[in-house]
Design a protein around this motif. Sequence first.
Motif, PDB file in Angstrom:
ATOM      1  N   PRO A  40      43.436  28.796  34.326  1.00  0.00           N
ATOM      2  CA  PRO A  40      44.589  29.708  34.275  1.00  0.00           C
ATOM      3  C   PRO A  40      45.480  29.596  35.516  1.00  0.00           C
ATOM      4  CG  PRO A  40      42.583  30.878  33.687  1.00  0.00           C
ATOM      5  CD  PRO A  40      42.167  29.532  34.193  1.00  0.00           C
ATOM      6  N   TYR A  41      44.898  29.187  36.627  1.00  0.00           N
ATOM      7  CA  TYR A  41      45.665  29.072  37.864  1.00  0.00           C
ATOM      8  C   TYR A  41      46.674  27.935  37.791  1.00  0.00           C
ATOM      9  CZ  TYR A  41      46.619  29.220  42.834  1.00  0.00           C
ATOM     10  OH  TYR A  41      47.246  29.342  44.035  1.00  0.00           O
TER      11      TYR A  41
ATOM     12  N   TRP B  85      50.238  36.618  27.357  1.00  0.00           N
ATOM     13  CA  TRP B  85      49.612  37.921  27.168  1.00  0.00           C
ATOM     14  C   TRP B  85      50.548  38.901  26.491  1.00  0.00           C
ATOM     15  CZ3 TRP B  85      44.639  38.731  27.057  1.00  0.00           C
ATOM     16  CH2 TRP B  85      43.799  37.808  27.694  1.00  0.00           C
TER      17      TRP B  85
ATOM     18  N   TRP C 190      43.416  37.707  35.354  1.00  0.00           N
ATOM     19  CA  TRP C 190      43.082  36.558  34.509  1.00  0.00           C
ATOM     20  C   TRP C 190      43.539  35.260  35.168  1.00  0.00           C
ATOM     21  CZ3 TRP C 190      46.436  33.113  31.818  1.00  0.00           C
ATOM     22  CH2 TRP C 190      45.787  32.226  30.950  1.00  0.00           C
ATOM     23  N   ARG C 191      44.749  35.257  35.726  1.00  0.00           N
ATOM     24  CA  ARG C 191      45.264  34.014  36.293  1.00  0.00           C
ATOM     25  C   ARG C 191      44.580  33.666  37.616  1.00  0.00           C
ATOM     26  NH1 ARG C 191      49.839  32.286  39.566  1.00  0.00           N
ATOM     27  NH2 ARG C 191      49.889  30.034  39.287  1.00  0.00           N
ATOM     28  N   HIS C 192      44.229  34.653  38.415  1.00  0.00           N
ATOM     29  CA  HIS C 192      43.786  34.358  39.780  1.00  0.00           C
ATOM     30  C   HIS C 192      42.281  34.444  40.008  1.00  0.00           C
ATOM     31  CE1 HIS C 192      47.732  34.009  41.657  1.00  0.00           C
ATOM     32  NE2 HIS C 192      48.118  34.949  40.810  1.00  0.00           N
TER      33      HIS C 192
ATOM     34  N   TYR D  80      40.449  31.097  40.785  1.00  0.00           N
ATOM     35  CA  TYR D  80      40.812  30.561  42.097  1.00  0.00           C
ATOM     36  C   TYR D  80      40.083  31.327  43.210  1.00  0.00           C
ATOM     37  CZ  TYR D  80      43.680  29.178  46.047  1.00  0.00           C
ATOM     38  OH  TYR D  80      44.096  28.718  47.260  1.00  0.00           O
TER      39      TYR D  80
END
Lengths: 323, 313
Positions: free
Chosen positions: B131-132, B143, B185-187, B190
């Motif tokens: 996702p990153y 989303w 969700w994105r981070h 990472y």
Amino acid sequence: MTTTNTSSASVPSGPASSAPGDSSPATPRKRTRRLKPGRILAWVVMVVILLITLLPFYWILRTALSTNPSLLSNPASLTPPEFTTGAFQRVLGMQSTEDALAEGGSGSALNFWRYLLNSVMVATLVTVCQVLFSAMAAYAFSRLRWRGRDKVFALFLAGLMVPTVFTLLPNFVLIQQLGLIDTVLGIALPTMFMTPFAVFFLRQFFLGIPMEIEEAARLDGSSRIGTFFRVILPMAGAPIATLSILTYMTAWNDYFWPLMVSYTDSSRVLTVALGVFRAQSPQSGTDWAGLMAASLIAALPMFLLFLAFARRIVNSIGFSGIK
Amino acid sequence: MTVLTQQPDRPPSGRPSSPDGKRRRRPDDTRTALFFIAPAALGLAVFLAWPLIRGIWLSFTNYNLLTDPEFIGLANYRRLIADPIFWDSMLTTVWYVVLNIGIQTAAALTIALLMYRLTQSTLLRGLVLTPYLVSNVVAGLVWVWILDTQFGVGNQILGWLGIDPIGFFTDSAWAIPTIALVNVWRHMGYTALLIFAGLQTLPASVYEAARLDGSGEIRTFFSVTMPLLRPIMALVLIMTVIGSFQVFDTVAVTTNGGPANATNVLQLYIYDLAFDRFQFGYASAMSVGLLIVLGIITVIQYRMTRADSSDLA
């Protein structure tokens, strides 16, 4: 934005990074003989996390391969309810207006190739210049002896403390005064010369290259500049590649700064175009298939980069210098 | 950061000057250094140092992009303190940061520990990171579609569970938590890899000792892993909190501040003031305010977590 800046990357020194991997197989083998319930639970949690992470990507693909009317009548269908590659054709400008309208797209053309080209130009310009100039500065900070070196380096380090967003407004004023609003150069310029992180990151590697190698080149009559390009840069190939990938990804995914600077198709990059596409579509009749197809194509170069350099990117995340 | 300590340079007197007519090495490379440093120094001066000074200067003016800035003293700051939208926006941002960082840190720590205990697989680490790779814009759009009130699959699933559709992005109570979760969700992958890298620096001997002492998995986590991981968690927190305060992309793409200012985070308000109302001076003052807040938070976090001292030292 700032996240990649602050992630310090680890020195890929072979033995240090592979050590934990080598020593581990002995212990887990003993454990796997009798699978503890705790271990099973741990794997279940891991699988759930992976599903949350990855399913949205499947949903993008499934949506992009459908027609819009079928999406609205079958919102939960796991496969594309009415399979078509029309959305991709529509985004790339290869679909006739009638077909587009029939599949629930808007009749107006999306200047996708132009945005793609702009994104490629901005990211390439930023990456090539930033990495080269940062490497040059890192060389001066690590290998050359000159008065005031440590003071100037301290200034660069202080630059790490300035949050990127703070410089955006004044930089906008500057770019406007330079007459570079709505140009690809205007988007690239502020990050083209350096980032403190890039200088800092490369300096760490240059410090590790043995002095003798450089001195040998110097004795063979190579100039400082020649030594830098022929000896130092090739020897630092791995960290430079890592930094280039990270810089390219950051530039490619940036949204806030290009949104400020670019107003028309002539400089609009993909991220901004996607935002505009979404903002301009009516609440009820959003072309979701088209939007998801465009998102997928916009993300594709990053996926390809990642596929090619996954190990390098994954291993670059970490704290090298912190004990 | 503490990485800068080693200085491998030798004193210039280390090499005896060769008498056989070879070019003598100059002890000072100032002219060469100027060549190497020039582009980066230009960039630092023009696009970082100068904007920093100019941003602070503009905050004391009534600049509007069209006419020359005029010094108005502290007027912008007085207005800032009396601006209810600013305080509302600050509150919204803090609420976002609390949710985002709280959930993200818990999730990332879980993922990192699971990876550490289960597998060293690079494939798994790569998958967690996916996702990153996509931009905030793409993450936001996906989303918005998944959580669409009418046609989103998220609300379909809730429907099967007998829950009424939720306007994740359109209900003012849900909008900030939803945006916070999108960014989690994105981070989280990472952040998990950052913590994972920190875990790998912990010495195996400590774990061996804990195991010999009969310490269980949970006990070991709380009395060995967490204390040792503290300096790393502190750095991760400082980094992620600063990033979190600057949230803009996801909000701009999904709700654009709505519904009814419910997601009007600071950066969005600043952008709106500067580019929709051309109040550049006031927007700059707000930027300075955010800069000060970030500075204070960093110092507090640093003190509280004692990031500079490690139990391993």
